[in-house]
Design a protein around this motif. Sequence first.
Motif, short mmCIF file in Angstrom:
data_model
loop_
_atom_site.label_atom_id
_atom_site.label_comp_id
_atom_site.label_asym_id
_atom_site.label_seq_id
_atom_site.Cartn_x
_atom_site.Cartn_y
_atom_site.Cartn_z
N VAL A 16 97.33 23.28 25.24
CA VAL A 16 96.87 23.66 23.94
C VAL A 16 97.77 24.42 23.19
O VAL A 16 98.34 25.36 23.53
CB VAL A 16 95.53 24.37 24.11
CG1 VAL A 16 94.84 24.64 22.76
CG2 VAL A 16 94.53 23.69 24.98
N TYR A 41 94.57 23.26 16.63
CA TYR A 41 95.43 23.11 17.63
C TYR A 41 95.74 21.67 18.22
O TYR A 41 94.98 20.83 17.83
CB TYR A 41 94.72 23.92 18.84
CG TYR A 41 94.35 25.37 18.68
CD1 TYR A 41 95.60 26.23 19.46
CD2 TYR A 41 93.46 25.71 18.02
CE1 TYR A 41 95.34 27.57 19.59
CE2 TYR A 41 93.36 27.20 17.93
CZ TYR A 41 94.04 27.92 18.50
OH TYR A 41 93.92 29.33 18.56
N LEU A 88 87.55 29.10 25.10
CA LEU A 88 87.56 27.51 25.04
C LEU A 88 88.78 27.31 25.49
O LEU A 88 89.29 26.34 26.39
CB LEU A 88 87.39 27.02 23.64
CG LEU A 88 87.07 25.48 23.37
CD1 LEU A 88 86.01 24.93 24.61
CD2 LEU A 88 86.82 25.16 22.26
N ILE A 89 89.93 27.95 24.97
CA ILE A 89 91.25 27.45 25.29
C ILE A 89 91.38 27.83 26.73
O ILE A 89 92.17 26.86 27.48
CB ILE A 89 92.38 28.33 24.50
CG1 ILE A 89 92.30 27.75 23.11
CG2 ILE A 89 93.56 27.92 24.90
CD1 ILE A 89 93.14 28.55 22.04
N ASN A 122 93.15 27.71 12.88
CA ASN A 122 92.23 27.43 14.18
C ASN A 122 92.47 26.06 14.55
O ASN A 122 91.91 25.64 15.58
CB ASN A 122 90.71 27.71 13.96
CG ASN A 122 90.57 29.19 13.58
OD1 ASN A 122 91.37 30.04 14.36
ND2 ASN A 122 89.68 29.47 12.77
N ILE A 151 87.06 31.12 20.97
CA ILE A 151 88.05 29.88 20.68
C ILE A 151 88.92 30.36 22.20
O ILE A 151 89.38 29.50 22.67
CB ILE A 151 88.88 30.32 19.42
CG1 ILE A 151 88.03 29.71 18.30
CG2 ILE A 151 90.27 29.45 19.61
CD1 ILE A 151 88.62 29.98 17.06
N LEU A 156 83.99 24.00 16.89
CA LEU A 156 83.17 23.23 17.76
C LEU A 156 82.10 23.39 18.68
O LEU A 156 81.38 23.47 19.71
CB LEU A 156 84.26 23.21 19.12
CG LEU A 156 85.69 22.21 18.89
CD1 LEU A 156 86.46 22.17 20.13
CD2 LEU A 156 85.22 20.85 18.42
N ARG A 202 92.55 19.40 16.74
CA ARG A 202 91.13 19.75 16.67
C ARG A 202 91.03 21.29 15.81
O ARG A 202 91.89 21.95 16.38
CB ARG A 202 90.30 19.66 17.85
CG ARG A 202 89.93 18.33 18.28
CD ARG A 202 88.99 17.81 17.56
NE ARG A 202 88.47 16.40 18.27
CZ ARG A 202 89.27 15.17 18.21
NH1 ARG A 202 90.18 15.24 17.43
NH2 ARG A 202 88.87 14.27 18.63
N LEU A 249 89.21 24.29 16.66
CA LEU A 249 88.42 24.86 17.54
C LEU A 249 87.32 25.67 17.06
O LEU A 249 86.38 25.74 17.79
CB LEU A 249 89.53 25.48 18.70
CG LEU A 249 90.49 24.66 19.26
CD1 LEU A 249 91.06 25.59 20.52
CD2 LEU A 249 89.81 23.30 20.01
N SER A 250 87.56 26.20 15.82
CA SER A 250 86.36 26.94 15.27
C SER A 250 85.15 26.11 15.11
O SER A 250 84.09 26.74 15.01
CB SER A 250 86.77 27.81 13.91
OG SER A 250 87.11 26.95 13.12
N ASN A 309 98.90 25.95 19.21
CA ASN A 309 98.23 26.35 17.88
C ASN A 309 99.11 25.48 16.66
O ASN A 309 100.46 25.82 16.89
CB ASN A 309 98.04 27.85 17.83
CG ASN A 309 97.46 28.08 16.16
OD1 ASN A 309 98.08 28.90 15.47
ND2 ASN A 309 96.30 27.65 16.00
#
Length: 220
Positions: A124, A132, A113-114, A130, A110, A98, A93, A95-96, A126
């Motif tokens: 998670v 992951y 969120l992680i 962005n 971010i 979402l 995904r 993540l930026s 990287n």
Amino acid sequence: EDDTKYNARQKALLFLRNSHLIINGDTGTGKDEIIMRLAYLTKLPIRIFNFGTEADSTGWIKRLSLKKEEGVTQTVLEDGSLKKSSRGLKIHRDLSKLDPDGDDLSVEEIQQLISEMESFNWQVTNIIDNVYEILIPSLNLFSDFDRAGHLKTEAIRQAVEKGKEHLTDPITGEMFPVLPGTRFIFTSNSGVDGDNNRGMVTKIKDASIQNRMCAVTFDH
């Protein structure tokens, strides 16, 4: 519908955060249903197994399959469904992207969120920018634990030892690591020997597995 404090359902959810679980109860009390509902509500992947009289737990780890290559059908050894499930669900995904409003998440957001994902034992990593890789642990539900003899449970005996979870190939003894956060949940009819002599095919439960888990009794 039961709003009693610390009822069986609430206990099961609390225990699952830090332990594997066995659920005992009479037939029809919704033991399997509560776990399937839990997986749906939490959006966790779930794999369902059954210790029915014909179950072959060896095939849950590795199994023989037929594969056709260059016009020739060959027998190949493949990973079984339990081994695959115990590696977790892998997704990728950005993540930026979402944010529910469509805006890009900031670096700080971010990271928040992680941190939230990791609090649920998600791994998670990287990959680039962005994007992951996320490994989500699964729920492995085993029905009819009271029908499982020692040979059928050998593959998962070490899998429920907290902090040392490994699957065991019952034939070769080879050990396979289980993704941290994976949960093993067993449902069983009431009584050490099964369903109180009411005609079901049952066996004495494996004590070395039972004493490594939390247990909840579900009443009607």
